[in-house]
Scaffold this motif. Structure first.
Motif, mmCIF file in Angstrom:
data_model
loop_
_atom_site.group_PDB
_atom_site.id
_atom_site.type_symbol
_atom_site.label_atom_id
_atom_site.label_comp_id
_atom_site.label_asym_id
_atom_site.label_seq_id
_atom_site.Cartn_x
_atom_site.Cartn_y
_atom_site.Cartn_z
ATOM 1 N N ILE A 57 0.856 -1.184 0.000
ATOM 2 C CA ILE A 57 0.000 0.000 0.000
ATOM 3 C C ILE A 57 0.893 1.236 0.000
ATOM 4 N N THR A 61 -1.666 6.569 -0.916
ATOM 5 C CA THR A 61 -2.995 6.028 -0.633
ATOM 6 C C THR A 61 -3.350 6.231 0.842
ATOM 7 N N TRP A 144 -6.788 11.677 -6.271
ATOM 8 C CA TRP A 144 -7.879 10.824 -5.820
ATOM 9 C C TRP A 144 -9.187 11.456 -6.286
ATOM 10 N N SER A 233 -14.178 4.634 -2.568
ATOM 11 C CA SER A 233 -13.275 4.277 -3.663
ATOM 12 C C SER A 233 -11.924 3.810 -3.133
ATOM 13 N N LEU A 234 -11.498 4.376 -1.995
ATOM 14 C CA LEU A 234 -10.251 3.935 -1.378
ATOM 15 C C LEU A 234 -10.403 2.554 -0.747
ATOM 16 N N THR A 236 -12.312 0.272 -1.872
ATOM 17 C CA THR A 236 -12.275 -0.640 -3.022
ATOM 18 C C THR A 236 -10.833 -0.898 -3.455
ATOM 19 N N LYS A 237 -10.022 0.167 -3.461
ATOM 20 C CA LYS A 237 -8.620 0.048 -3.847
ATOM 21 C C LYS A 237 -7.846 -0.799 -2.836
ATOM 22 N N LEU A 238 -8.096 -0.556 -1.550
ATOM 23 C CA LEU A 238 -7.423 -1.337 -0.508
ATOM 24 C C LEU A 238 -7.853 -2.802 -0.554
ATOM 25 N N THR A 240 -8.379 -4.685 -2.950
ATOM 26 C CA THR A 240 -7.708 -5.501 -3.968
ATOM 27 C C THR A 240 -6.355 -6.011 -3.472
ATOM 28 N N LYS A 241 -5.852 -5.450 -2.373
ATOM 29 C CA LYS A 241 -4.533 -5.829 -1.873
ATOM 30 C C LYS A 241 -4.534 -6.337 -0.437
#
Length: 295
Positions: A57, A61, A144, A233-234, A236-238, A240-241
């Motif tokens: 990360i 972010t 962002w 949206s963050l 969602t991004k987090l 994925t990892k």
């Protein structure tokens, strides 16, 4: 309708002409910004960093997440504290005996009460939408960008929180009649509401008894709604990892997910709580003015 329009215009202009009252309305957001700039921002940054340190990360972010958390807290508090300040026109008119002058004209008590309510709603929306635009600009500098759907949700959340703040302040200010009472209530709300809605520090950091109490307050869920939509949206991004159990820990730590009496409070339930509370408070305000009209 013409009388209502002129009264709303009068209250709104009076608020923005008084620079002292306007600055008073901004005290709590300014205090919150100072708190985040001095130490809270670092604490939240380190807290999230410690949770996701074993995953890929980026610091950008994490910074964006902390900024979004800050702005969601600021907006959630402002919607209520600014409502109390902008609604002080109603109390000031009573303290200066201007209400009698207004009612000498062919203006009904109901029209006057409605004008104060609408003016407070408009003033608070203007200030908070301006703050939201500033929020988007700052977040945009970190590359962002929120989806359009989330922007609409944020606007609706601000409207609900403002309606909640306006209804609550209208009921409380209804019973105030002096300048001293205005100052006392304004100070109490500015100092205390940020803690009660989880803006100054996450609810997860309180004792179990206090956490349970706060979860029964509607403002808590309004804060959570705008926080969810600013950060979705963050998340969602987090997601994925980061594994699901870590994401659940993040949601719990940063007040975007709640359990009340063993049940998970969904966003639909949060909206139901907020809309239901606004309807009840508005009904109480209408009833108070109806009783006064018939006395």
């Amino acid at each position: 309708m013409k009388q209502l329009h002129h009264l709303v215009l009068r209250h709104t202009i009076l608020f923005f002409k008084d620079k002292g009252r306007f600055l008073t309305a901004l005290i709590t957001p300014i205090v919150l910004i100072v708190l985040y700039m001095t130490f809270l921002g670092t604490i939240y940054h380190d807290s999230l960093d410690s949770i996701v340190k074993y995953f890929d990360i980026s610091q950008k972010t994490i910074d964006a997440f902390v900024n979004g958390y800050l702005f969601s807290s600021l907006l959630a508090v402002s919607c209520v504290t600014v409502s109390f300040c902008s609604n002080m026109i109603m109390v000031q008119d009573k303290a200066d005996h201007k209400v009698k002058d207004l009612l000498i004209a062919p203006v009904s008590q109901t029209t006057l009460a409605l004008s104060y309510f609408i003016s407070t709603l408009i003033i608070t929306m203007i200030i908070n939408i301006t703050a939201l635009i500033a929020c988007f600009i700052v977040l945009g500098t970190s590359h962002w960008v929120l989806p359009f759907k989330d922007i609409l949700y944020c606007l609706f959340d601000i409207f609900l929180l403002t309606l909640f703040g306006t209804s609550l302040s209208s009921i409380i200010n209804y019973f105030l009649t002096t300048q001293g009472q205005i100052s006392a209530v304004g100070s109490i709300v500015s100092a205390g509401y940020g803690f009660l809605c989880g803006a100054y520090m996450p609810i997860s950091q309180f004792t179990p008894a206090v956490r349970t109490f706060i979860k029964f307050l509607p403002g808590t869920y309004g804060t959570s709604l705008i926080r969810n939509h600013l950060l979705r949206s963050l998340f969602t991004k987090l997601g994925t990892k980061v594994p699901v159990h870590i994401m659940n820990e993040i949601h719990q730590s940063f007040d975007t997910s709640f359990k009340l009496m063993g049940l998970t409070v969904t966003q639909s339930m949060m909206y139901f709580i907020m809309i239901g509370t606004c309807a009840i408070l508005l009904l109480i305000y209408i009833s108070l003015n109806h009783i006064k009209k018939n006395m």
